[in-house]
Design a protein around this motif. Sequence first.
Motif, PDB file in Angstrom:
ATOM      1  N   GLU A  55       7.626  10.000  18.376  1.00  0.00           N
ATOM      2  CA  GLU A  55       8.820  10.711  17.930  1.00  0.00           C
ATOM      3  C   GLU A  55       8.942  10.683  16.407  1.00  0.00           C
ATOM      4  O   GLU A  55       9.197  11.711  15.772  1.00  0.00           O
ATOM      5  N   GLU A  56       8.751   9.505  15.814  1.00  0.00           N
ATOM      6  CA  GLU A  56       8.837   9.386  14.361  1.00  0.00           C
ATOM      7  C   GLU A  56       7.722  10.169  13.677  1.00  0.00           C
ATOM      8  O   GLU A  56       7.937  10.794  12.627  1.00  0.00           O
ATOM      9  N   ALA A 113      11.030   7.281   2.296  1.00  0.00           N
ATOM     10  CA  ALA A 113      12.225   6.478   1.998  1.00  0.00           C
ATOM     11  C   ALA A 113      13.298   6.663   3.065  1.00  0.00           C
ATOM     12  O   ALA A 113      13.912   5.692   3.504  1.00  0.00           O
ATOM     13  N   ASP A 114      13.527   7.905   3.485  1.00  0.00           N
ATOM     14  CA  ASP A 114      14.550   8.178   4.501  1.00  0.00           C
ATOM     15  C   ASP A 114      14.218   7.505   5.819  1.00  0.00           C
ATOM     16  O   ASP A 114      15.105   6.952   6.474  1.00  0.00           O
ATOM     17  N   THR A 115      12.969   7.547   6.229  1.00  0.00           N
ATOM     18  CA  THR A 115      12.610   6.932   7.511  1.00  0.00           C
ATOM     19  C   THR A 115      12.690   5.415   7.419  1.00  0.00           C
ATOM     20  O   THR A 115      13.030   4.763   8.407  1.00  0.00           O
ATOM     21  N   SER A 116      12.423   4.851   6.264  1.00  0.00           N
ATOM     22  CA  SER A 116      12.538   3.404   6.101  1.00  0.00           C
ATOM     23  C   SER A 116      13.996   2.969   6.205  1.00  0.00           C
ATOM     24  O   SER A 116      14.298   1.937   6.813  1.00  0.00           O
ATOM     25  N   MET A 139       0.836  -1.184   0.000  1.00  0.00           N
ATOM     26  CA  MET A 139       0.000   0.000   0.000  1.00  0.00           C
ATOM     27  C   MET A 139       0.881   1.247   0.000  1.00  0.00           C
ATOM     28  O   MET A 139       1.875   1.319   0.699  1.00  0.00           O
ATOM     29  N   ASP A 140       0.476   2.224  -0.786  1.00  0.00           N
ATOM     30  CA  ASP A 140       1.217   3.481  -0.888  1.00  0.00           C
ATOM     31  C   ASP A 140       1.102   4.251   0.427  1.00  0.00           C
ATOM     32  O   ASP A 140      -0.002   4.543   0.888  1.00  0.00           O
ATOM     33  N   PRO A 141       2.222   4.600   1.057  1.00  0.00           N
ATOM     34  CA  PRO A 141       2.166   5.363   2.311  1.00  0.00           C
ATOM     35  C   PRO A 141       1.725   6.813   2.101  1.00  0.00           C
ATOM     36  O   PRO A 141       1.359   7.484   3.058  1.00  0.00           O
ATOM     37  N   ILE A 142       1.760   7.283   0.869  1.00  0.00           N
ATOM     38  CA  ILE A 142       1.281   8.634   0.568  1.00  0.00           C
ATOM     39  C   ILE A 142      -0.206   8.521   0.259  1.00  0.00           C
ATOM     40  O   ILE A 142      -0.599   8.109  -0.831  1.00  0.00           O
ATOM     41  N   PRO A 183      10.189   3.454  10.354  1.00  0.00           N
ATOM     42  CA  PRO A 183       9.270   3.799   9.257  1.00  0.00           C
ATOM     43  C   PRO A 183       8.088   4.670   9.678  1.00  0.00           C
ATOM     44  O   PRO A 183       7.558   4.559  10.778  1.00  0.00           O
ATOM     45  N   VAL A 184       7.746   5.516   8.754  1.00  0.00           N
ATOM     46  CA  VAL A 184       6.510   6.287   8.854  1.00  0.00           C
ATOM     47  C   VAL A 184       5.494   5.508   8.028  1.00  0.00           C
ATOM     48  O   VAL A 184       5.759   5.152   6.875  1.00  0.00           O
TER      49      VAL A 184
END
Length: 145
Positions: A109-110, A71-74, A1-4, A79-80
């Motif tokens: 925090e995330e 991508a950065d958080t992954s 699923m798209d996180p956006i 992950p977000v």
Amino acid sequence: MDPITLVGLRATPLAIDDVVSAVDDPRAGGTAFFVGTVRDHDHGRGVTALSYSAHPRAEADMRRVMEKIVADTSRDGRPVWRVAALHRVGDLEIGDIAVAVAASAAHREEAFDACRRLIDDIKAEVPIWKHQSFTDGGTEWVGID
């Protein structure tokens, strides 16, 4: 699923519920959101109204910003789960919602970090310009370099 889950520019009033519900996820232990409103002053001058204009690529640029945050958080192993962002265009009045962003993650925090980065990176990287009208009759463009 798209996180956006929600991204866009709208000429109609923004609903906070749309943005917050877009990031709802059963894995999320934290959801953070930011709402930017039109204030009645800027740099010591009274503001009467403002208008937002956007480049035709602005929505695609918003998506690109959001993809990079996800991508950065992954990569960081934090992950977000979902992100959402809406920005108004057109004429706005004092008190109107100009922008709303939200992020959900496993922990607060995330979620807070992603939400702050969403608003900061959208402001810095997406071609959306603000034209302010002041009580002294002057005007100013913001965001045009």
